[in-house]
Scaffold this motif. Structure first.
Motif, PDB file in Angstrom:
ATOM      1  N   SER E  91      64.712 -62.476 -82.399  1.00 44.20           N
ATOM      2  CA  SER E  91      63.824 -61.399 -82.827  1.00 44.20           C
ATOM      3  C   SER E  91      62.583 -61.410 -81.939  1.00 44.20           C
ATOM      4  CB  SER E  91      63.422 -61.621 -84.281  1.00 44.20           C
ATOM      5  OG  SER E  91      62.590 -62.758 -84.352  1.00 44.20           O
ATOM      6  N   LYS E 128      60.086 -58.419 -86.559  1.00 47.24           N
ATOM      7  CA  LYS E 128      61.436 -58.708 -87.072  1.00 47.24           C
ATOM      8  C   LYS E 128      62.521 -58.008 -86.272  1.00 47.24           C
ATOM      9  CE  LYS E 128      60.680 -60.429 -91.595  1.00 47.24           C
ATOM     10  NZ  LYS E 128      59.535 -59.732 -92.226  1.00 47.24           N
ATOM     11  N   ARG E 129      62.134 -57.079 -85.399  1.00 49.80           N
ATOM     12  CA  ARG E 129      63.161 -56.346 -84.657  1.00 49.80           C
ATOM     13  C   ARG E 129      63.790 -57.207 -83.559  1.00 49.80           C
ATOM     14  NH1 ARG E 129      61.947 -50.273 -83.541  1.00 49.80           N
ATOM     15  NH2 ARG E 129      60.665 -49.737 -85.328  1.00 49.80           N
ATOM     16  N   TYR E 130      64.854 -56.686 -83.023  1.00 51.74           N
ATOM     17  CA  TYR E 130      65.497 -57.340 -81.890  1.00 51.74           C
ATOM     18  C   TYR E 130      65.277 -56.499 -80.638  1.00 51.74           C
ATOM     19  CZ  TYR E 130      67.499 -60.908 -84.757  1.00 51.74           C
ATOM     20  OH  TYR E 130      67.642 -61.988 -85.580  1.00 51.74           O
TER      21      TYR E 130
END
Ligand SMILES: Nc1ncnc2c1ncn2[C@@H]1O[C@H](COP(=O)(O)OP(=O)(O)OP(=O)(O)O)[C@@H](O)[C@H]1O
Ligand SMILES: Nc1ncnc2c1ncn2[C@@H]1O[C@H](COP(=O)(O)OP(=O)(O)OP(=O)(O)O)[C@@H](O)[C@H]1O
Ligand SMILES: NCCCCNCCCN
Ligand SMILES: [Mg+2]
Ligand SMILES: [Mg+2]
Lengths: 354, 329, 274, 262, 354
Positions: E91, E128-130
């Motif tokens: 992440s 929290k994103r990728y």
């Protein structure tokens, strides 16, 4: 007549709207730039047009036909990727020839076209190399060549020049524009470089958070931003939230904390009702404090807070009774930090936005 | 096979028995354990098929003391000098077994502890008339309906001998046998290498007849209750499973004891009643139900033809070669 | 610097294989080039290549192996591609399902094929039921049956290998190809396949060699037709003719090496940078 | 998945029908009540499942097989992963030779390889039979480990490795923290293929078993040479269940995504 | 004292020299930009410093110690990659925390530092994103954050802002400069954006085909390019290859095809012996033709050939007897294509280069 139209498009990733009720109409042969902050949805818009992405809602019309569900490979739109997306297993020549081969061009035709476009992107002699053996900028140029060479109906550029140096950038953009106009290819161009957008485009769309805030020809956008966002985005760094606006014949009077300013009323600006004044750092005038007690019309007393060298000019941050202003000034005269100065807003350089 | 004497405390000796791994759940409690108790020995089993186990003994780095093999493979071991000669006088139980079983590979080597009949099984529901003779397998009606043993399996040479018989030759005649084999090939859908293949083909209706060992007939009946097994009128063949002592063994005495033990009336009776092996010990008496599925009784045993394994072994290479070249296209 | 790492990384594997495989095998093969007496000779090999029977089973085996490999690729490649595009969870489940067949004994597996393609099998019953055929088709106990069995045996191998490779292909490359006018088929043949070449090569090699040396499946599903491993097995196990077996093995090795280098050559054409 | 993939989905479905259909038949036959492997079955029972546990040699051999296949796999990984990495990461002279060298064990027919092992590893080197079995299985797993992993590294973007190093990760650390997680499914594929190759192996094991030491497939073969009952169907079904159960545990502990690249 | 030094470095790919006898010395705490055309070896230089690449010849000294063979991970240099090189399996938070975890920072420390740097790059809420779920510009900012957060001894930036819009670009470069100065991190910065380089750097190195053509502070480079290449590269688009140069006291006289020009002799320019005159489009003056027959000193008759709108200004290509000139002119007065005009070269705006 519009060549293609995005109609009430909405796009969402993980239920988060990226584009909402997005509308855009582009005429045949025109080059339209999308300009906007990082993450505002420019790439998303391009991908939608290309067909890589399906909208949750809305329609995409091409030549008045519903193209919403037409597969990518049936669209004949060229795409230049932000990250190049060159085929690692193919030589530069074969990368560029890829689309031509699919179009069943003859061998000699392919040879001619590829060499020609390699010339344009200044990469003659690289045709036998592989993508891994090129520098960033070289890859980018191959990506452009690959899209150009198929003479697509629509060309989609995603920051195609972001990794090139200034000279090459200018050359390339002139070439892109030339080819685009010669072949009359309708083009959507994403770039974060304003000068590039302005110089290359017939129209510029300023995007913000998934919508188009303003769509006009470059000169209009440059001169008459309609919203604060647009103004800010295209370089009107200084904003004054006026207390009062009074429209007169031919001029507008504005007040802020006891200081008053007068503006020429431009016919093109007549629609604006905003009372936020916006002005570019380049357009503010700065001069040494003349020892007169009173400040002249459209002028403010100030003090230099920060001074930065920009190559062509110096940039000063000036503190005034109604807030800080950023001012650019050609090198010749340079002010010291702390120096007291006078700041002047020329009558015809400020715009009023909502 | 060496007894280890670490820790001061004497551990029981170890006897390594190389066998097929067939009916382990019978042999372990009923055969091995009593022997272990009596002789304070631990029996360790090496299981596998004839060829694989013989190969390991050939490479001379296995610990095997006693080896169970079909007579065909036993002969190979003998010819290669892998097995110890057996003094029959030290194996008193030999006197109590069928003569045929006493010396399948010559009087100097191990006896057969069981004899199985190789005959014909068929499904009468699928055939217009019953099978009585080896010859019947050559019938046109059998086209694509039978399987035959592969020449490399234990019963392969027996079937070749049967072919020679069918060709009309009294003595084994190789050329005639192969000519006759050529004629049966259209009837055979394939050759089987393992009996399980026969059973599967038979139960799925891929074949309706074929030569097979009697001991597997019970399994065929499971699948096809009406199935019949017959001793062909020319005679069935005796498949003999032998025991031998490996030359490299350092437990020859004990191995001899073991050999004698498995020929005993007690062990032979137990394995017959458990329908594990047909008995060779003539003192074992079985009721009709007990004998069902076993190759049992003097008449039957007498009727069986026995191949000279020495002769087979000397020729097998050539037979396999001819079989490959002349029959398998 | 780089060199040192390289050696450090390769050395353990190289040593291990050399000691435990290369030396034993070279010694075994070495014996095929000597007379019983001790002089160097290639007579054993000459004999083989003058033997029509041997050439014939060699060709049959090659044919079966090549067909198996091609069918495995044709079936496995699209399936692997589909799986590689699935979301994680589904992908993991599919991979799992792919390897399940490998856990069944060859014997039961061939039994199940007998149930499917046999005289009274599902396929024949179905076709006869539909009135398409009068008599049951002879599939079982033919080279076709061997190929079916081998494909069933090796397809999982190629799928699992290809998924591993395809996952690492950037999706933008596929989009780029599409935008240049490539149909799904063209994207497949001009981008995905070349970029999957490394997996394809190793997958095909595994399948080819597996089929070429397979024993149990041809023995159980094939009819009277011999394959080369049957021949090898007879000599090695039944006849204890290790000299002959080693010669056959050496020929098999030579053939596979040849086939592999042809495959590698093809692969280089497809993806010179693979 | 979009509709354009429907054709592909159907194709994949058919492929899986082909792969799994036979397993269904096998599963069904395992519940046959009679003594013969039969289809369609006539009675229903679990007795062949019970039978598995009554056959001593199955249990012992199963343990041996698991130990040898897992242990050998681990050793093959230790030897093979560095090699696979080196072969994909670096260009060097003689790379194709080394590549060929590492696949050589699969070029050699199993019977011959097994025989050579028996003669030299058990014979000349005098390794105990257990150790020989272990070594032999490592040899046959190594090519699968190396080739499958290096093919999955072939499209790997090695610049993230440089990124990790520049952030202070050692070469080894980089490998574990950024390379490994991105080729997980490749590794998994390699481990699975190698494991199954070893676990199912007959040709080699047959020579490297001895008194008291035998592998599961050898015992299964031995069994089917003498019995025709559905026990091996039951074993096959049981093995599938064990695998599924193992996967289920992993999924509970770390999520199924553990098996795939993000 | 130099913090690090590249000494007589040569680098070659496939026997083709990319860098040759390359020398560069950078003082502690300084920010030096590398500026040069695509493919000139900028990325190569950075990779060399980072340790990704071994030179064929030459030495790399860090704090006077020979670092040539010190492995990458022992160097504690931060690198921002041209193509981001984010870890796809981690992440955004974990991408940034990567280096901190290796440095055994405590959990709370990591949390704090990551959040802090996310704030700086304007990506709060994305942790929290990728990587696959970010736009190009967002990825680029993560790459910057990841390098910044470990507070490295040397920071290496490879076109770190190339995919950002003008505003963000300015903000980010100000941030980078602020952090760089606050922490005193010695930095090498590759960018093709001249304004960016000039505004952010203590020194600018202009590279061409694997060598440094000029290394000076931004103002010097801007005003006194030493070679034609440098002049051209930094915007002196117009060159006059004079026939004759005559140095006088305080001024220089130059002749070309009968036209003569006079230049102020600047003390800083005194070393120059070149007779190629270079002048920027912005510095040329253009005016309507006054109907006087003779042309004044430093002036040329000309005709507008092409006119382009650039947003802020118009650009004209002017044809004169001694060649074409490019001239920029603020919008106010605009000339038509074909119009006859007068071009003037101000006395103190032309430089002479070799
Ligand atoms: N692996 C390689 N093999 C062969 N040539 C290479 C390789 N990598 C780079 N080059 C060549 O080296 C030269 C310098 O490359 P480098 O990446 O340093 O350029 P750069 O100055 O960073 O350019 P850009 O601004 O376009 O990123 C280029 O001409 C490039 O083609
Ligand atoms: N796969 C994805 N999942 C979730 N969000 C995404 C995904 N792809 C893009 N986004 C989000 O959508 C928004 C728009 O992305 P887009 O790539 O169109 O931006 P952009 O205008 O091109 O920006 P940039 O100038 O930085 O490239 C961004 O906020 C991005 O984080
Ligand atoms: N690949 C070789 C498999 C060996 C199987 N053995 C079968 C034994 C037949 N008697
Ligand atoms: Mg973008
Ligand atoms: Mg670069």
């Amino acid at each position: 007549m519009a060549l293609f139209t995005l109609q009430d498009i909405s796009v969402a990733y993980n239920k988060q709207n990226i584009l909402k009720d997005f509308n855009l109409e582009i005429e045949k042969g025109k080059l339209v730039s999308l300009l906007g902050p990082s993450g505002c949805g420019k790439t998303t818009t391009l991908r939608l047009i290309a067909g890589f992405l399906q909208a949750n809602e809305g329609k995409f019309l091409f030549k008045e036909k519903d193209y919403t569900k037409v597969p990518v490979n049936k669209r004949n739109f060229g795409f230049v990727f932000q990250n190049y997306a060159l085929f690692p297993h193919l030589s530069i020549f074969d990368n560029i020839a890829f689309g031509l081969r699919l179009r069943k061009n003859s061998k000699s035709e392919i040879e001619k076209k590829v060499m020609n476009v390699l010339e344009i992107v200044n990469l003659k002699g690289f045709e036998k190399r592989y993508p891994q053996e090129l520098s960033g900028g070289q890859k980018q140029r191959v990506a452009i060549a690959r899209a150009l060479v198929i003479e697509p109906d629509i060309l989609l550029f995603d920051e195609p020049l972001s990794n090139l140096d200034a000279n090459l950038r200018v050359n390339m953009r002139v070439e892109i524009r030339r080819i685009q106009q010669e072949l009359g290819i309708t083009t959507v161009y994403v770039s974060h470089d304003q000068e590039e957008c302005f110089s290359i485009s017939d129209q510029v769309a300023i995007m913000n958070k998934g919508i188009i805030e303003q769509l006009s020809d470059p000169a209009t956008i440059y001169k008459y931003p309609e919203t604060k966002f647009v103004a800010d985005f295209i370089g009107f760094k200084n904003f004054i939230d006026f207390d009062k606006r009074t429209d007169h014949d031919g001029k507008i009077e504005l007040n802020k904390s006891g200081y008053s300013f007068v503006l020429h009323k431009d016919p093109q600006m007549s629609n604006s009702t905003g009372k936020i004044g916006a002005i570019r750092p380049d357009d503010l005038l700065i001069r040494e404090k003349d020892n007169m007690g009173a400040v002249q019309e459209n002028s403010l007393p100030g003090r230099v807070k920060v001074s930065t060298y920009l190559g062509r000019s110096y940039q000063y941050v000036v503190e005034t009774p109604i807030g800080d202003f950023t001012v650019n000034k050609e090198m010749a005269e340079s002010y010291r930090t702390g120096q007291e100065i006078i700041l002047e807003i020329p009558r015809n350089q400020m715009v009023l936005v909502d | 096979a060496c007894s280890s004497k670490d820790n001061g405390k004497e551990k029981p000796a170890k006897l390594v028995v190389s066998t097929w791994g067939f009916a382990d759940d019978f042999f372990r409690p009923e055969v091995y354990e009593p022997f272990e108790k009596k002789h304070n020995v631990e029996i360790v089993v090496d299981s596998g098929n004839n060829a694989d186990r013989l190969n390991k003994v050939r490479q001379a780095n296995s610990d095997v003391d006693v080896i169970y093999l079909s007579d065909y493979y036993a002969q190979q071991g003998i010819d290669e000098g892998l097995f110890e000669k057996v003094d029959h006088s030290k194996i008193p139980n030999i006197d109590n077994i069928y003569d045929k079983a006493k010396a399948p590979n010559g009087a100097e080597y191990g006896p057969a502890y069981t004899i199985a009949q190789f005959g014909i099984a068929y499904n009468p529901d699928e055939l217009s008339k019953p099978i009585t003779s080896w010859k019947d397998l050559w019938s046109k009606d059998m086209a694509g309906k039978i399987t035959i043993p592969s020449i490399t399996s234990t019963t392969g040479p027996m079937f070749l001998d049967a072919a020679s018989k069918v060709s009309g030759s009294e003595e084994f005649n190789e050329d005639k046998a192969f000519d006759q084999m050529k004629k049966i090939m259209p009837n055979a859908v394939k050759e089987y290498g393992q009996t399980s293949e026969f059973v599967n083909m038979f139960s799925q209706g891929e074949i309706v007849a074929g030569p097979i060992m009697e001991m597997y007939f019970g399994d065929l009946q499971e699948a096809v209750p009406n199935a019949k097994f017959i001793s062909p009128q020319e005679g069935g063949y005796a498949v003999m499973n032998t025991v031998n002592i490996v030359k490299a063994s350092d437990q020859k005495e004990l191995a001899g004891e073991f050999m004698n033990y498995i020929l005993s009336k007690e062990v032979q009776g137990k394995s017959a009643k458990a329908k594990v092996d047909s008995p060779v010990n003539t003192e074992v008496k079985l009721s009709e139900t007990e004998a069902k599925g076993l190759t049992y009784g003097d008449d039957v045993i007498d009727s069986l033809r026995v191949l000279d394994m020495k002769f087979v072994n000397e020729n097998s290479k050539q037979w396999i070669d001819r079989w490959n070249r002349e029959l398998t296209h | 610097m780089k060199k040192r790492y390289l050696y450090l990384l390769l050395l353990p594997g190289v040593l291990f294989l050399t000691i435990f495989m290369i030396i034993p095998i070279l010694m075994t093969i070495g014996t095929t080039f000597f007379h019983e007496g001790g002089g160097f000779s290639v007579q054993g090999y000459l004999d083989f290549f003058q033997d029509r029977y041997f050439i014939e089973i060699l060709l049959t085996t090659l044919r079966v192996s090549l067909f198996t490999t091609i069918i495995c690729i044709l079936l496995g490649f699209p399936a692997a591609y589909y799986i590689s595009k699935l979301k994680q969870r589904k992908k993991a489940i599919m991979l799992l399902l792919t390897i399940f067949p490998l856990l069944t004994s060859p014997v039961v597996r061939s039994f199940s094929w007998m149930v499917i393609i046999g005289k009274n099998g599902v396929v024949n019953k179905l076709l006869m039921g539909m009135g398409l055929i009068e008599k049951p088709l002879d599939i079982l106990y033919t080279p076709t049956a061997i190929i079916i069995g081998l494909v069933h045996l090796f397809l999982p191998l190629i799928i699992v290998t290809l998924v591993g490779v395809m996952e690492n292909i950037e999706t933008d490359l596929l989009k780029a190809a599409e935008s240049l006018g490539a149909s799904r088929l063209a994207v497949f043949s001009k981008v995905i396949i070349p970029l999957s070449v490394p997996g394809l090569v190793i997958g095909s090699i595994l399948v080819f060699i597996g089929s070429f040396t397979a024993y149990t499946t041809p023995a159980l599903l094939g009819g009277k037709q011999r394959v080369i491993s049957t021949f090898l097995y007879q000599n090695a196990i039944t006849l204890n003719e290790w000299q002959v077996a080693s010669i056959v093995a050496t020929i098999m090795i030579a053939v596979t090496v040849l086939i592999i280098s042809i495959m590698n050559g093809l692969a280089k054409k497809l993806n010179p940078k693979g | 998945m979009q509709e354009k993939n429907r054709g592909l989905a159907l194709f994949t479905f058919l492929v899986f029908l082909f792969l799994l259909g036979p397993l269904l038949i096998i599963s069904v036959t395992s519940f046959e009540g009679g003594n013969i492997l039969k289809f369609p079955p006539e009675e229903f029972s679990f007795r062949w499942y019970e039978n598995i546990f009554n056959v001593d040699m199955f249990l012992v051999a199963f343990k041996t097989s698991i130990l040898v296949s897992l242990g050998g796999n681990l050793l093959a990984l230790l030897l093979g992963v560095p090699a696979a990495y080196a072969l994909s990461r670096f260009d060097f002279k003689g790379k194709s030779v080394i590549n060929a060298f590492f696949v050589s064990p699969i070029l050699i027919p199993g019977i011959v390889l097994g025989f050579a092992f028996l003669r030299y590893i058990v014979g000349t080197y005098q390794l105990p039979i257990y150790a020989a079995l272990f070594v032999g299985h490592t040899v046959i797993m190594l090519p699968f480990i190396i080739r499958v992993i290096s093919s999955s590294l072939s499209n790997f973007d090695f610049s993230i490795e440089e990124a990790a190093e520049s952030l202070g990760a050692s070469k080894l650390g980089t490998f574990f923290t950024v390379v490994l997680p991105n080729i997980k499914s490749g590794i998994l594929a390699a481990v699975m293929i190698a494991f199954l190759e070893s676990f199912n192996n007959v040709d080699i094991s047959v020579y490297m078993t001895g008194p008291g030491v035998s592998t599961f497939p050898i015992q299964m073969l031995t069994y089917v040479e003498n019995y025709f009952d559905p026990t091996i169907s039951a074993i096959s079904v049981l093995l599938m269940f064990i695998t599924a159960f193992f996967m289920f545990i992993v999924e509970r502990l770390m999520g199924l995504s553990y098996f795939t690249k993000r």
